[in-house]
Design a protein around this motif. Structure first.
Motif, PDB file in Angstrom:
ATOM      1  N   MET A 303       0.858  -1.185   0.000  1.00 36.26           N
ATOM      2  CA  MET A 303       0.000   0.000   0.000  1.00 36.26           C
ATOM      3  C   MET A 303       0.892   1.233   0.000  1.00 36.26           C
ATOM      4  O   MET A 303       2.041   1.182   0.445  1.00 36.26           O
ATOM      5  CB  MET A 303      -0.959  -0.014   1.194  1.00 36.26           C
ATOM      6  CG  MET A 303      -0.301  -0.027   2.535  1.00 36.26           C
ATOM      7  SD  MET A 303      -1.488  -0.202   3.884  1.00 36.26           S
ATOM      8  CE  MET A 303      -2.239   1.406   3.909  1.00 36.26           C
ATOM      9  N   MET A 304       0.360   2.330  -0.533  1.00 40.98           N
ATOM     10  CA  MET A 304       1.127   3.561  -0.619  1.00 40.98           C
ATOM     11  C   MET A 304       0.732   4.484   0.529  1.00 40.98           C
ATOM     12  O   MET A 304      -0.457   4.634   0.817  1.00 40.98           O
ATOM     13  CB  MET A 304       0.845   4.288  -1.941  1.00 40.98           C
ATOM     14  CG  MET A 304       0.975   3.417  -3.173  1.00 40.98           C
ATOM     15  SD  MET A 304       2.628   2.758  -3.410  1.00 40.98           S
ATOM     16  CE  MET A 304       3.494   4.207  -3.984  1.00 40.98           C
ATOM     17  N   VAL A 305       1.733   5.068   1.185  1.00 39.36           N
ATOM     18  CA  VAL A 305       1.426   6.056   2.230  1.00 39.36           C
ATOM     19  C   VAL A 305       2.219   7.334   1.920  1.00 39.36           C
ATOM     20  O   VAL A 305       3.274   7.268   1.299  1.00 39.36           O
ATOM     21  CB  VAL A 305       1.786   5.545   3.649  1.00 39.36           C
ATOM     22  CG1 VAL A 305       0.974   4.330   4.017  1.00 39.36           C
ATOM     23  CG2 VAL A 305       3.269   5.261   3.788  1.00 39.36           C
ATOM     24  N   PRO A 306       1.706   8.494   2.343  1.00 42.62           N
ATOM     25  CA  PRO A 306       2.459   9.734   2.118  1.00 42.62           C
ATOM     26  C   PRO A 306       3.838   9.616   2.763  1.00 42.62           C
ATOM     27  O   PRO A 306       3.960   9.199   3.923  1.00 42.62           O
ATOM     28  CB  PRO A 306       1.612  10.791   2.826  1.00 42.62           C
ATOM     29  CG  PRO A 306       0.233  10.205   2.872  1.00 42.62           C
ATOM     30  CD  PRO A 306       0.429   8.735   3.012  1.00 42.62           C
ATOM     31  N   ASP A 344       6.642  11.436  -3.395  1.00 44.77           N
ATOM     32  CA  ASP A 344       5.641  11.865  -2.410  1.00 44.77           C
ATOM     33  C   ASP A 344       5.095  10.694  -1.620  1.00 44.77           C
ATOM     34  O   ASP A 344       4.620  10.849  -0.511  1.00 44.77           O
ATOM     35  CB  ASP A 344       4.451  12.523  -3.131  1.00 44.77           C
ATOM     36  CG  ASP A 344       4.849  13.848  -3.740  1.00 44.77           C
ATOM     37  OD1 ASP A 344       5.949  14.311  -3.406  1.00 44.77           O
ATOM     38  OD2 ASP A 344       4.066  14.379  -4.547  1.00 44.77           O
ATOM     39  N   GLU A 345       5.091   9.515  -2.257  1.00 45.33           N
ATOM     40  CA  GLU A 345       4.504   8.354  -1.596  1.00 45.33           C
ATOM     41  C   GLU A 345       5.522   7.244  -1.436  1.00 45.33           C
ATOM     42  O   GLU A 345       6.431   7.089  -2.240  1.00 45.33           O
ATOM     43  CB  GLU A 345       3.324   7.818  -2.429  1.00 45.33           C
ATOM     44  CG  GLU A 345       2.141   8.748  -2.399  1.00 45.33           C
ATOM     45  CD  GLU A 345       0.890   8.059  -2.915  1.00 45.33           C
ATOM     46  OE1 GLU A 345      -0.131   8.121  -2.229  1.00 45.33           O
ATOM     47  OE2 GLU A 345       0.946   7.454  -4.003  1.00 45.33           O
ATOM     48  N   THR A 346       5.367   6.496  -0.374  1.00 43.75           N
ATOM     49  CA  THR A 346       6.284   5.398  -0.081  1.00 43.75           C
ATOM     50  C   THR A 346       5.489   4.102  -0.012  1.00 43.75           C
ATOM     51  O   THR A 346       4.361   4.084   0.485  1.00 43.75           O
ATOM     52  CB  THR A 346       6.969   5.664   1.286  1.00 43.75           C
ATOM     53  OG1 THR A 346       7.682   6.905   1.176  1.00 43.75           O
ATOM     54  CG2 THR A 346       7.931   4.562   1.667  1.00 43.75           C
ATOM     55  N   THR A 347       6.096   3.028  -0.487  1.00 43.51           N
ATOM     56  CA  THR A 347       5.416   1.721  -0.480  1.00 43.51           C
ATOM     57  C   THR A 347       5.638   1.007   0.841  1.00 43.51           C
ATOM     58  O   THR A 347       6.775   0.919   1.315  1.00 43.51           O
ATOM     59  CB  THR A 347       5.988   0.843  -1.622  1.00 43.51           C
ATOM     60  OG1 THR A 347       5.872   1.572  -2.836  1.00 43.51           O
ATOM     61  CG2 THR A 347       5.227  -0.445  -1.745  1.00 43.51           C
ATOM     62  N   ALA A 372      -2.217  15.059  11.174  1.00 42.08           N
ATOM     63  CA  ALA A 372      -2.621  16.444  10.890  1.00 42.08           C
ATOM     64  C   ALA A 372      -2.301  16.828   9.459  1.00 42.08           C
ATOM     65  O   ALA A 372      -2.850  17.767   8.916  1.00 42.08           O
ATOM     66  CB  ALA A 372      -1.896  17.373  11.846  1.00 42.08           C
ATOM     67  N   VAL A 373      -1.360  16.090   8.835  1.00 42.47           N
ATOM     68  CA  VAL A 373      -0.960  16.457   7.475  1.00 42.47           C
ATOM     69  C   VAL A 373      -1.926  15.804   6.498  1.00 42.47           C
ATOM     70  O   VAL A 373      -2.109  14.607   6.522  1.00 42.47           O
ATOM     71  CB  VAL A 373       0.475  15.939   7.182  1.00 42.47           C
ATOM     72  CG1 VAL A 373       0.976  16.488   5.857  1.00 42.47           C
ATOM     73  CG2 VAL A 373       1.401  16.292   8.325  1.00 42.47           C
ATOM     74  N   PRO A 374      -2.561  16.594   5.618  1.00 44.24           N
ATOM     75  CA  PRO A 374      -3.502  15.980   4.677  1.00 44.24           C
ATOM     76  C   PRO A 374      -2.776  14.984   3.788  1.00 44.24           C
ATOM     77  O   PRO A 374      -1.693  15.276   3.306  1.00 44.24           O
ATOM     78  CB  PRO A 374      -4.015  17.175   3.844  1.00 44.24           C
ATOM     79  CG  PRO A 374      -3.555  18.384   4.552  1.00 44.24           C
ATOM     80  CD  PRO A 374      -2.403  18.019   5.407  1.00 44.24           C
ATOM     81  N   PRO A 375      -3.356  13.792   3.589  1.00 46.76           N
ATOM     82  CA  PRO A 375      -2.696  12.809   2.731  1.00 46.76           C
ATOM     83  C   PRO A 375      -2.583  13.356   1.304  1.00 46.76           C
ATOM     84  O   PRO A 375      -3.462  14.049   0.834  1.00 46.76           O
ATOM     85  CB  PRO A 375      -3.660  11.618   2.748  1.00 46.76           C
ATOM     86  CG  PRO A 375      -4.639  11.894   3.824  1.00 46.76           C
ATOM     87  CD  PRO A 375      -4.626  13.339   4.102  1.00 46.76           C
ATOM     88  N   GLN A 376      -1.457  13.014   0.669  1.00 46.47           N
ATOM     89  CA  GLN A 376      -1.266  13.470  -0.705  1.00 46.47           C
ATOM     90  C   GLN A 376      -1.087  12.265  -1.604  1.00 46.47           C
ATOM     91  O   GLN A 376      -0.949  11.152  -1.144  1.00 46.47           O
ATOM     92  CB  GLN A 376       0.001  14.328  -0.797  1.00 46.47           C
ATOM     93  CG  GLN A 376      -0.177  15.648  -0.075  1.00 46.47           C
ATOM     94  CD  GLN A 376       1.113  16.425  -0.077  1.00 46.47           C
ATOM     95  OE1 GLN A 376       2.158  15.877  -0.343  1.00 46.47           O
ATOM     96  NE2 GLN A 376       1.044  17.700   0.217  1.00 46.47           N
ATOM     97  N   GLY A 377      -1.021  12.562  -2.905  1.00 45.20           N
ATOM     98  CA  GLY A 377      -0.752  11.469  -3.837  1.00 45.20           C
ATOM     99  C   GLY A 377      -2.012  10.911  -4.423  1.00 45.20           C
ATOM    100  O   GLY A 377      -3.102  11.352  -4.137  1.00 45.20           O
ATOM    101  N   ARG A 378      -1.843   9.883  -5.227  1.00 48.24           N
ATOM    102  CA  ARG A 378      -2.982   9.414  -6.015  1.00 48.24           C
ATOM    103  C   ARG A 378      -3.956   8.593  -5.191  1.00 48.24           C
ATOM    104  O   ARG A 378      -3.581   7.863  -4.293  1.00 48.24           O
ATOM    105  CB  ARG A 378      -2.499   8.590  -7.205  1.00 48.24           C
ATOM    106  CG  ARG A 378      -1.836   7.294  -6.809  1.00 48.24           C
ATOM    107  CD  ARG A 378      -1.445   6.549  -8.076  1.00 48.24           C
ATOM    108  NE  ARG A 378      -0.941   5.231  -7.738  1.00 48.24           N
ATOM    109  CZ  ARG A 378       0.250   5.025  -7.214  1.00 48.24           C
ATOM    110  NH1 ARG A 378       1.040   6.019  -6.980  1.00 48.24           N
ATOM    111  NH2 ARG A 378       0.641   3.792  -6.928  1.00 48.24           N
ATOM    112  N   GLN A 379      -5.195   8.735  -5.530  1.00 48.56           N
ATOM    113  CA  GLN A 379      -6.305   7.960  -4.972  1.00 48.56           C
ATOM    114  C   GLN A 379      -6.255   7.844  -3.463  1.00 48.56           C
ATOM    115  O   GLN A 379      -6.417   6.786  -2.894  1.00 48.56           O
ATOM    116  CB  GLN A 379      -6.329   6.572  -5.613  1.00 48.56           C
ATOM    117  CG  GLN A 379      -6.978   6.697  -6.965  1.00 48.56           C
ATOM    118  CD  GLN A 379      -6.732   5.519  -7.838  1.00 48.56           C
ATOM    119  OE1 GLN A 379      -5.654   4.968  -7.833  1.00 48.56           O
ATOM    120  NE2 GLN A 379      -7.716   5.151  -8.588  1.00 48.56           N
TER     121      GLN A 379
END
Length: 400
Positions: A303-306, A344-347, A372-379
């Protein structure tokens, strides 16, 4: 019999509904070409029994008109409840047969598979007696079901943001495959309309339609055929039942074949669709015998996380990730702490049996949503304005 039950322009079924105050749905578009159709009856127990009896009367009338002979009553019940209908040494079913003067049989366990977990209970006798048998069988099923729901309650804590019915539905304790897969409740009000695990929407809820997640599941190369099925039939079923998009990556021509022992499956959907799609793939692997003995199928999910949240998931000196592994029972691999993120995203790699990887995915998502940080990246699911409930193991949908 379907035509007779519906009646001219729906007159018979309307009459049954009005007289019994139960809702009657005839699934005549399901299982095209099959000899039998299912009818779902919703309402309080007494009204359901009355509606069922009226349907039997219509069937008997039709059978008399067409010289079809005797009719029988068939009830669908989830495999997990059948043992309690039969009872120890057949005691319960024998008692129902004696008290209602009917003959009751149960279909073979060999008839069930991961797409249909229901068995058929057949009762034969006079209409009056079949109706009494139905009342007793339904009452026993309801009681067993409610006991299971209570027993499952503690486990729902493991999966924040998931409706308990969604859990049971796919944990093999799900009730009424027809109810689960087509978004209809086995009992009214038990499953929210639309079948989304976050159907609350509105200002406080993460609107179900937007909360799309992307995960990647790795399956052995030699399992690809089984997952796809003849002419793609199995993968189509998985997509239809789960409501998720499921795509299997083609073989990478640039790499030598012996180096490619796994294929990547991309799954996109709501939390609940993810759950169902992954479950069905794990189940198929188990069915096809890709594991030895009674071992659970272990697969890798990514899964991808910010990237800016990786440190938070790892925790001080790795304490969070260690705790996650201990609680969920899965292996969780993240990049080393302090490594500079390239994107921006890490697996995140999660390895383990179905329930372990599900629990890990839900917990990591909850940590990301809480931050607190809004998630970024795709979907990425939109972050709810104020949604503490996600981390407390309750879903954001209205309680029934």
């Amino acid at each position: 019999m379907v035509g007779a039950i519906i009646g001219r322009q729906g007159s018979t079924i309307r009459q049954i509904t009005q007289q019994t105050r139960a809702r009657v749905d005839v699934h005549r578009k399901d299982n095209v070409g099959s000899l039998e159709k299912a009818i779902t009856i919703y309402g309080n127990p007494e009204n359901c029994t009355n509606a069922c009896k009226k349907i039997l009367e219509v069937m008997q009338q039709e059978a008399n008109n067409t010289n079809k002979g005797e009719i029988s009553l068939k009830i669908l019940a989830h495999n997990n409840l059948i043992g309690r209908i039969i009872g120890k040494g057949g005691n319960t079913i024998k008692r129902i047969m004696q008290e209602t003067d009917t003959k009751i049989t149960v279909s073979s366990i060999n008839d069930i598979n991961s797409f249909n977990l229901e068995r058929i209970i057949t009762a034969k006798g006079t209409i009056e007696n079949m109706s009494r048998a139905e009342g007793q069988i339904s009452s026993k099923l309801r009681q067993s079901y409610e006991n299971d729901l209570q027993a499952m309650a503690p486990q729902t804590m493991m999966f924040p943001g998931l409706h308990p019915m969604a859990m049971m539905a796919t944990a093999g304790i799900g009730y009424g495959s027809r109810g689960l897969y087509s978004g209809q409740a086995p009992y009214p009000g038990m499953y929210p309309a639309g079948g989304s695990s976050q159907s609350a929407g509105g200002p406080g809820g993460a609107g179900g339609a937007d909360a799309q997640e992307t995960t990647f599941l790795y399956i052995p190369n030699n399992a690809v055929g089984a997952i796809i099925g003849t002419k793609g039939s199995h993968i189509r079923n998985i997509i239809r039942f789960s409501g998720a998009s499921v795509k299997i990556a083609p073989v990478d021509e640039t790499k030598p074949q012996e180096a490619q022992n796994e294929r990547r499956v991309t799954i996109v959907g709501s939390p609940e669709a993810q759950w169902k799609a992954q479950y069905l793939i794990f189940e198929k692997m188990r069915e096809e015998g890709f594991v030895a003995g009674s071992d659970d199928v272990r697969l890798t999910v990514e899964m991808m996380v910010p990237s800016q949240q990786v440190g938070r998931i790892i925790g001080k000196g790795g304490q969070n990730v260690r705790e996650l592994q201990r609680v969920t029972g899965s292996v969780i691999k993240l990049p080393e702490q302090g490594a500079t993120p390239v994107e921006d995203e890490t697996t995140v790699h999660i390895i383990g049996p179905f329930f372990s990887v599900q629990s890990a995915q839900r917990r990591i998502r909850a940590m990301v949503l809480q931050s607190a940080v809004p998630p970024q990246g795709r979907q990425r699911p939109p972050r709810p304005q104020k949604e503490p409930s996600q981390s407390e193991g309750t879903s954001s949908e209205p309680q029934q």
